[in-house]
Design a protein around this motif. Structure first.
Motif, PDB file in Angstrom:
ATOM      1  N   GLU A  14     -81.628 -20.687  54.320  1.00 18.66           N
ATOM      2  CA  GLU A  14     -82.128 -19.812  55.388  1.00 18.66           C
ATOM      3  C   GLU A  14     -81.061 -19.537  56.450  1.00 18.66           C
ATOM      4  N   GLU A  15     -80.256 -20.547  56.782  1.00 16.40           N
ATOM      5  CA  GLU A  15     -79.203 -20.365  57.775  1.00 16.40           C
ATOM      6  C   GLU A  15     -78.132 -19.404  57.273  1.00 16.40           C
ATOM      7  N   VAL A  16     -77.766 -19.515  56.024  1.00 16.17           N
ATOM      8  CA  VAL A  16     -76.774 -18.602  55.449  1.00 16.17           C
ATOM      9  C   VAL A  16     -77.364 -17.199  55.360  1.00 16.17           C
ATOM     10  N   ARG A  17     -78.572 -17.106  54.896  1.00  9.62           N
ATOM     11  CA  ARG A  17     -79.234 -15.809  54.762  1.00  9.62           C
ATOM     12  C   ARG A  17     -79.336 -15.100  56.119  1.00  9.62           C
ATOM     13  N   ALA A  18     -79.518 -15.855  57.200  1.00 11.16           N
ATOM     14  CA  ALA A  18     -79.696 -15.280  58.530  1.00 11.16           C
ATOM     15  C   ALA A  18     -78.453 -14.557  59.041  1.00 11.16           C
ATOM     16  N   VAL A  19     -77.253 -14.956  58.587  1.00 13.69           N
ATOM     17  CA  VAL A  19     -76.040 -14.336  59.111  1.00 13.69           C
ATOM     18  C   VAL A  19     -75.275 -13.510  58.076  1.00 13.69           C
ATOM     19  N   ALA A  20     -75.678 -13.584  56.812  1.00 11.87           N
ATOM     20  CA  ALA A  20     -74.970 -12.818  55.774  1.00 11.87           C
ATOM     21  C   ALA A  20     -75.336 -11.346  55.869  1.00 11.87           C
ATOM     22  N   ARG A  21     -74.385 -10.507  55.499  1.00 15.07           N
ATOM     23  CA  ARG A  21     -74.639  -9.065  55.479  1.00 15.07           C
ATOM     24  C   ARG A  21     -75.522  -8.739  54.284  1.00 15.07           C
ATOM     25  N   THR A  22     -76.524  -7.924  54.499  1.00 13.84           N
ATOM     26  CA  THR A  22     -77.402  -7.566  53.384  1.00 13.84           C
ATOM     27  C   THR A  22     -76.682  -6.726  52.342  1.00 13.84           C
ATOM     28  N   SER A  23     -75.580  -6.094  52.701  1.00 11.45           N
ATOM     29  CA  SER A  23     -74.836  -5.313  51.710  1.00 11.45           C
ATOM     30  C   SER A  23     -74.224  -6.212  50.642  1.00 11.45           C
ATOM     31  N   ASP A  24     -74.103  -7.510  50.929  1.00 13.13           N
ATOM     32  CA  ASP A  24     -73.576  -8.430  49.926  1.00 13.13           C
ATOM     33  C   ASP A  24     -74.571  -8.657  48.796  1.00 13.13           C
ATOM     34  N   ARG A  25     -75.853  -8.536  49.077  1.00 12.63           N
ATOM     35  CA  ARG A  25     -76.940  -8.755  48.124  1.00 12.63           C
ATOM     36  C   ARG A  25     -77.049 -10.179  47.634  1.00 12.63           C
ATOM     37  N   THR A  26     -75.926 -10.826  47.332  1.00 16.66           N
ATOM     38  CA  THR A  26     -75.929 -12.200  46.834  1.00 16.66           C
ATOM     39  C   THR A  26     -74.823 -12.980  47.528  1.00 16.66           C
ATOM     40  N   VAL A  27     -75.153 -14.201  47.949  1.00 15.58           N
ATOM     41  CA  VAL A  27     -74.174 -15.109  48.534  1.00 15.58           C
ATOM     42  C   VAL A  27     -74.160 -16.353  47.659  1.00 15.58           C
ATOM     43  N   PHE A  28     -72.994 -16.962  47.521  1.00 14.91           N
ATOM     44  CA  PHE A  28     -72.826 -18.125  46.659  1.00 14.91           C
ATOM     45  C   PHE A  28     -72.463 -19.341  47.519  1.00 14.91           C
ATOM     46  N   LEU A  29     -73.198 -20.443  47.319  1.00  9.38           N
ATOM     47  CA  LEU A  29     -72.964 -21.655  48.096  1.00  9.38           C
ATOM     48  C   LEU A  29     -72.323 -22.739  47.242  1.00  9.38           C
ATOM     49  N   ALA A  30     -71.292 -23.362  47.820  1.00 11.72           N
ATOM     50  CA  ALA A  30     -70.722 -24.573  47.244  1.00 11.72           C
ATOM     51  C   ALA A  30     -71.361 -25.731  48.003  1.00 11.72           C
ATOM     52  N   ASP A  31     -72.537 -26.122  47.531  1.00  6.92           N
ATOM     53  CA  ASP A  31     -73.315 -27.168  48.189  1.00  6.92           C
ATOM     54  C   ASP A  31     -73.097 -28.514  47.497  1.00  6.92           C
ATOM     55  N   SER A  32     -73.837 -29.528  47.915  1.00 14.62           N
ATOM     56  CA  SER A  32     -73.635 -30.862  47.337  1.00 14.62           C
ATOM     57  C   SER A  32     -73.959 -30.896  45.849  1.00 14.62           C
ATOM     58  N   THR A  33     -74.919 -30.116  45.409  1.00 15.54           N
ATOM     59  CA  THR A  33     -75.232 -30.070  43.982  1.00 15.54           C
ATOM     60  C   THR A  33     -74.047 -29.499  43.203  1.00 15.54           C
ATOM     61  N   ALA A  34     -73.454 -28.430  43.714  1.00 14.95           N
ATOM     62  CA  ALA A  34     -72.289 -27.835  43.044  1.00 14.95           C
ATOM     63  C   ALA A  34     -71.128 -28.830  42.986  1.00 14.95           C
ATOM     64  N   MET A  35     -70.915 -29.545  44.062  1.00 23.58           N
ATOM     65  CA  MET A  35     -69.804 -30.495  44.120  1.00 23.58           C
ATOM     66  C   MET A  35     -69.988 -31.656  43.144  1.00 23.58           C
ATOM     67  N   ASN A  36     -71.226 -31.972  42.817  1.00 19.24           N
ATOM     68  CA  ASN A  36     -71.509 -33.098  41.927  1.00 19.24           C
ATOM     69  C   ASN A  36     -71.863 -32.677  40.513  1.00 19.24           C
ATOM     70  N   HIS A  37     -71.916 -31.384  40.250  1.00 20.03           N
ATOM     71  CA  HIS A  37     -72.287 -30.875  38.928  1.00 20.03           C
ATOM     72  C   HIS A  37     -71.060 -30.871  38.015  1.00 20.03           C
ATOM     73  N   SER A  38     -71.253 -31.196  36.761  1.00 24.25           N
ATOM     74  CA  SER A  38     -70.126 -31.262  35.832  1.00 24.25           C
ATOM     75  C   SER A  38     -69.409 -29.925  35.655  1.00 24.25           C
ATOM     76  N   HIS A  39     -70.092 -28.812  35.927  1.00 29.30           N
ATOM     77  CA  HIS A  39     -69.474 -27.483  35.814  1.00 29.30           C
ATOM     78  C   HIS A  39     -69.438 -26.760  37.161  1.00 29.30           C
ATOM     79  N   PHE A  40     -69.577 -27.516  38.249  1.00 27.37           N
ATOM     80  CA  PHE A  40     -69.509 -26.968  39.614  1.00 27.37           C
ATOM     81  C   PHE A  40     -70.513 -25.831  39.824  1.00 27.37           C
ATOM     82  N   ALA A  41     -71.728 -25.980  39.350  1.00 31.04           N
ATOM     83  CA  ALA A  41     -72.726 -24.905  39.402  1.00 31.04           C
ATOM     84  C   ALA A  41     -73.088 -24.544  40.841  1.00 31.04           C
ATOM     85  N   LEU A  42     -72.526 -23.431  41.303  1.00 32.79           N
ATOM     86  CA  LEU A  42     -72.784 -22.928  42.646  1.00 32.79           C
ATOM     87  C   LEU A  42     -74.218 -22.414  42.746  1.00 32.79           C
ATOM     88  N   LEU A  43     -74.715 -22.310  43.958  1.00 31.31           N
ATOM     89  CA  LEU A  43     -76.053 -21.779  44.194  1.00 31.31           C
ATOM     90  C   LEU A  43     -75.942 -20.318  44.598  1.00 31.31           C
TER      91      LEU A  43
END
Length: 149
Positions: A63-92
């Protein structure tokens, strides 16, 4: 919800990646290296990414990222704790075109860094819907969208 600063002004056609986990610098460098790899059938396309790597975004919520991202981007990608610990770095991947009544789980999915450019481009030109990617991830045993290349 914590008020976060601007995420900068990315190039119009660059994929926006926000780092929210600062626990493992070597893993982060590996993710960035993958994000910057050329892509396409013959790696003919340059990777265009706008990376927000500022600890002020540590542990930011969707929600915090969505609040400041430009809607023209349509999609934002997060390198969160799950991505950092995933065997293939699965971003959100986060949908910025969320409408009233969107069910939980229909506004995010996981993808490998090599798939970011393809997903960003297809979403930017409105060629593929976000729910198509959510469904694609759901069909995968790891719940991840993989690069088609």
């Amino acid at each position: 919800m914590k008020l976060r600063p601007s995420i900068g002004d990315p190039e119009l056609d660059a994929a926006l990646v926000v780092r929210t986990d600062y626990g493992n610098e070597p893993i982060w460098r590996a993710i960035v290296a993958e994000l910057r790899q050329p892509w396409g059938e013959d790696d003919e396309r340059e990777a265009l990414v706008h990376i927000v790597d500022d600890p002020v975004w540590s542990d930011a919520t969707v929600e915090e990222v969505r609040a400041v991202a430009r809607t023209s981007d349509r999609t934002v990608f997060l390198a969160d704790s799950t991505a950092m610990n995933h065997s293939h770095f699965a971003l959100l991947a986060i949908d910025l075109d969320v409408t009233e009544g969107t069910a939980p789980g229909e506004d995010t999915f996981r993808l490998e860094p090599a798939a970011v450019q393809e997903v960003h481009m297809q979403r930017f030109i409105a060629n593929v819907g976000f729910t198509d990617y959510v469904e694609q991830a759901a069909r995968d045993s790891d719940n991840v969208v993989w690069s088609p290349y």
